[in-house]
Scaffold this active site. Structure first.
Site, PDB file in Angstrom:
ATOM      1  N   CYS A   1       0.820  -1.213   0.000  1.00 41.37           N
ATOM      2  CA  CYS A   1       0.000   0.000   0.000  1.00 41.37           C
ATOM      3  C   CYS A   1       0.855   1.266   0.000  1.00 41.37           C
ATOM      4  O   CYS A   1       0.386   2.322  -0.366  1.00 41.37           O
ATOM      5  CB  CYS A   1      -1.006  -0.014   1.131  1.00 41.37           C
ATOM      6  SG  CYS A   1      -0.326  -0.486   2.705  1.00 41.37           S
TER       7      CYS A   1
ATOM      8  N   HIS B   1      19.247   0.236  -1.802  1.00 41.67           N
ATOM      9  CA  HIS B   1      17.823   0.547  -1.657  1.00 41.67           C
ATOM     10  C   HIS B   1      17.033  -0.711  -1.309  1.00 41.67           C
ATOM     11  O   HIS B   1      16.207  -0.713  -0.392  1.00 41.67           O
ATOM     12  CB  HIS B   1      17.270   1.179  -2.935  1.00 41.67           C
ATOM     13  CG  HIS B   1      15.792   1.407  -2.893  1.00 41.67           C
ATOM     14  ND1 HIS B   1      15.222   2.438  -2.182  1.00 41.67           N
ATOM     15  CD2 HIS B   1      14.755   0.712  -3.428  1.00 41.67           C
ATOM     16  CE1 HIS B   1      13.906   2.383  -2.297  1.00 41.67           C
ATOM     17  NE2 HIS B   1      13.594   1.336  -3.051  1.00 41.67           N
TER      18      HIS B   1
END
Lengths: 435, 271
Positions: free
Chosen positions: A52, A101
């Site tokens: 989400c 990352h």
């Protein structure tokens, strides 16, 4: 360079507002996106993560710059935004930055709530989907597996997920510090509002034994009680119930106190001093603050819990710094592996390994056979040399010759594994945690 | 012989230091090291008693040095035995300083081996003395648990979470520890008094002669009996139980030393 072929393009809560993120709208099924991505020209491996708060594509491409545009086009296909805007809302990491990352994401350092544990599960699921669709290869397999172990390292070596950073979770943690196991304990919810429900959900997930709901209107109480397989009672039964339960969560809209010290004091005798944990999340407060002065009674109001959360958040940020150090270390390690994943370094590594073995064995043999003449000694050395070279000859040819259908990385990975070039020290088994 | 004692003492001190380091760092490997050191200390300590037994020709539990050293030995092994079935988080950092302290007291007491007075020559000596001192060991563990309970409870009550909140186990676990130690300790204390009384009948012809040590043992026994009784019937649990474990241990210490040095009597140590 091989490292430069690893790219991550994505959108998260930091780069794009929810208004943009919701337009990307990827729902449940991962197979579709994965297959579309693999059709992109030059895309050799890919993995697709959608939660989400973030959507990202991790891929390996022979021509990263071209593939990047296509991937971005795919991500923003449904949004109606042009590539310029898409660039503005998304991030692109390449090479070591991409590795860093991904490690940050896996270790929950890039999450909205730093240290929340769900993201690792979501990443693992994304990887499982990619494996099922056979869209990962040598590089992403290793990269994703490493990211899981980095996340695990961060979790065990820092205290990043250790303390509660939400009010209801802080309450649950306190309950566990007071009662140990919650299994045979009962909670009484006074007021059937949303906050009470949330707290109850947490407690139920932690295995609380019984839920009782008391509310002004019995109907609402019954409704909430059903949800947790509990019982509903009227507000008049408050003190009778309080003699039995262990935890009370109060969140009524009452303007006045609903429970006073003199009402709780006699209860403690009746309870034979079994401890009582009172959580007052109502504003204005429901419970008399002086109740906390009673022995074996612990009263926390909303501000107390907020303080706990604030302290924990600050603690997490400190731990996040340590975690970043771990990530940096692991990125270097992965970089070393990537560098080795080329033809020349692999050949060198195999030769070095073989030569090291040869030298040790020759020295051992000559050490025993001291009576040999200089000539004989040289013969032994030459024998060892010849064996090593002839044994290595075919594997070297196999490595260097490539046919158009070959996957060079697969070959390299295979050979490196065969010769044990990437062996790390075996991971330590974590010892059992005590109670 | 003294070499074994010295080595044991140093190992206990080292274990204490490593437990403190583990408490601060919370690294599991460190705890394993601390436990290994303590275990080695416990084994050497046992060897020390065996050697001393052989050298003295009787059970070496008759001087202050011997009694206190055996007290420390009981604590060590009671604590280590917990690891087998009944684990309590970060218990070691509270137990080992007390063990070390007892060993230091033993180290500074006279280590001479005095001949045994004829009255004490009996197979009741090892039975009675070891049981009575082992009872002390469990009471000492309950004392440590009580302190841990109060520290943890204080942080939860005051809502200020410092060094203990995350490191100490739940209040429930500490309360269970209290009950566990007190129950075992009380059983041993009762047996200690009974065996002592039977021995007294043999040695002096009377079961009970109100010797100060006997009187104080009885007082200690009554205190613990009251604690356990109140716990089971009136709900003296938790905070009060923790405080009582500390108070009871005060009585244990007085029976051990106060009586000997202030009041005298037949139990006064030989050495």
């Amino acid at each position: 360079m091989l490292a430069e072929s690893i790219v991550i393009i994505g959108v998260n809560h930091k780069t794009a507002p929810v208004a943009v993120r919701e337009k990307l709208a990827f729902s449940g099924d991962c197979a579709g996106p994965l297959l579309t991505l693999m059709d992109i020209d030059g895309c050799r491996e890919c993995c697709f993560l959608s939660t989400c708060n973030r959507v990202e594509v991790i891929f390996v491409a022979s021509d990263p710059a071209v593939a990047a545009v296509a991937v971005r086009g795919f991500l923003f296909a449904k949004s109606g935004l042009g590539d310029a805007e898409a660039q503005q809302y998304s991030y692109l990491y390449q090479g070591k930055e991409a590795v860093a990352h991904l490690y940050n994401v896996a270790a929950s350092l890039d999450s909205m709530v730093v240290g929340e544990p769900q993201i690792l599960g979501q990443l693992k699921q994304a990887y499982r989907d990619a494996v099922e669709q056979k869209t990962t290869g040598v590089i992403l397999n290793r990269l994703l597996h490493k990211s899981f172990s980095v996340a695990k390292r961060v979790r065990t070596e820092t205290n990043i997920g250790g303390s509660a950073v939400s009010i209801s979770y802080a309450a649950v943690q306190l309950a566990k510090k007071i009662f140990g196991s919650l299994q045979d304990k009962a909670v009484l919810l006074v007021g059937a509002g949303e906050m009470a429900e949330l707290a109850a959900e947490h407690l139920v997930r932690q295995g609380i034994g019984r839920v009782i709901v008391a509310n002004r209107t019995l109907e609402r109480a019954a409704k909430l009680a059903r949800k947790f397989n509990g019982t509903a009672v009227g507000l008049a039964e408050l003190t009778t119930q309080l003699a039995e339960v262990d935890i009370l969560v109060s969140s009524t809209g009452a303007t006045d106190l609903i429970l006073r010290k003199d009402e709780v004091k006699p209860l403690m005798r009746q309870r034979k001093n079994r401890p009582l944990f009172l959580i007052d999340i109502a504003v204005p407060r429901d419970l008399d603050p002086e109740i906390n002065d009673l022995d074996n009674v612990y009263l926390y109001d909303i501000d107390d819990l907020k303080n706990v959360v604030d302290v924990n958040k600050a603690e997490r940020e400190k731990e996040a710094l340590r975690a970043e150090g771990i990530v940096a270390e692991e990125v270097v390690k992965f970089g070393l592996w990537l560098e080795g994943m080329e033809l020349a370094p692999t050949i060198t590594a195999i030769r070095q390994k073989a030569n090291a073995i040869r030298e040790v064995e020759v020295a051992k043999t000559l050490g025993i056979m001291k009576s040999l003449t200089e000539n004989e000694r040289r013969s032994v050395e030459m024998l060892a040399n010849a064996i090593v070279n002839k044994l290595l000859h075919e594997p070297m040819i196999f490595l260097k010759n490539s046919t158009p259908h070959d996957n060079p990385q697969l070959k390299l990975a295979f050979i490196r594994q065969m010769f044990g070039l990437d062996k790390e020290s075996p991971e330590q088994q974590p010892p059992r945690e005590n109670v | 012989m003294t070499l074994f004692f010295q080595l044991t003492l140093y190992l206990y001190l080292l274990a204490t230091a490593v437990y403190v380091f583990h408490f601060l760092s919370q690294k599991k490997q460190v705890r394993a090291v601390a436990r290994a050191i303590l275990l080695t200390g416990g084994i050497l300590h046992t060897v020390y008693f065996v050697v001393r037994y052989v050298a003295a020709g009787h059970t070496p539990l008759t001087s202050n040095h011997e009694a206190v050293s055996f007290f420390a030995w009981s604590m060590t092994w009671a604590f280590l035995s917990f690891w087998w079935k009944y684990r309590v988080k970060n218990f070691g950092v509270f137990v080992t300083p007390l063990i070390s302290l007892l060993m230091l007291i033993a180290a500074f007491s006279s280590q001479e081996m005095a001949p045994l007075p004829p009255a004490l020559k009996s197979y009741w000596l090892p039975v009675h003395a070891s049981i009575a001192i082992m009872a002390n060991g469990f009471m000492a563990l309950a004392f440590c648990g009580g302190i841990m309970y109060l520290l943890q409870e204080r942080e939860i009550k005051k809502k200020k979470f410092g060094i203990f909140y995350s490191r100490l186990p739940s209040l429930e676990a500490l309360d269970n520890l209290n009950q566990h130690c007190l129950a075992l300790g009380f059983l041993l204390l009762t047996l200690g008094i009974i065996t002592g009384s039977v021995w007294a009948k043999q040695a002096w012809g009377t079961y009970w002669q109100w010797d100060p040590k006997e009187t104080w043992s009885l007082i200690t026994w009554l205190i613990y009996a009251a604690i356990l009784h109140q716990r089971l019937t009136m709900g003296w649990r938790r905070r009060r139980a923790a405080i009582m474990a500390i108070v009871g241990f005060g009585a244990v210490l007085f029976t051990l030393w106060g009586v000997t040095y202030l009041l005298g009597g037949v139990h006064s140590y030989v050495g």
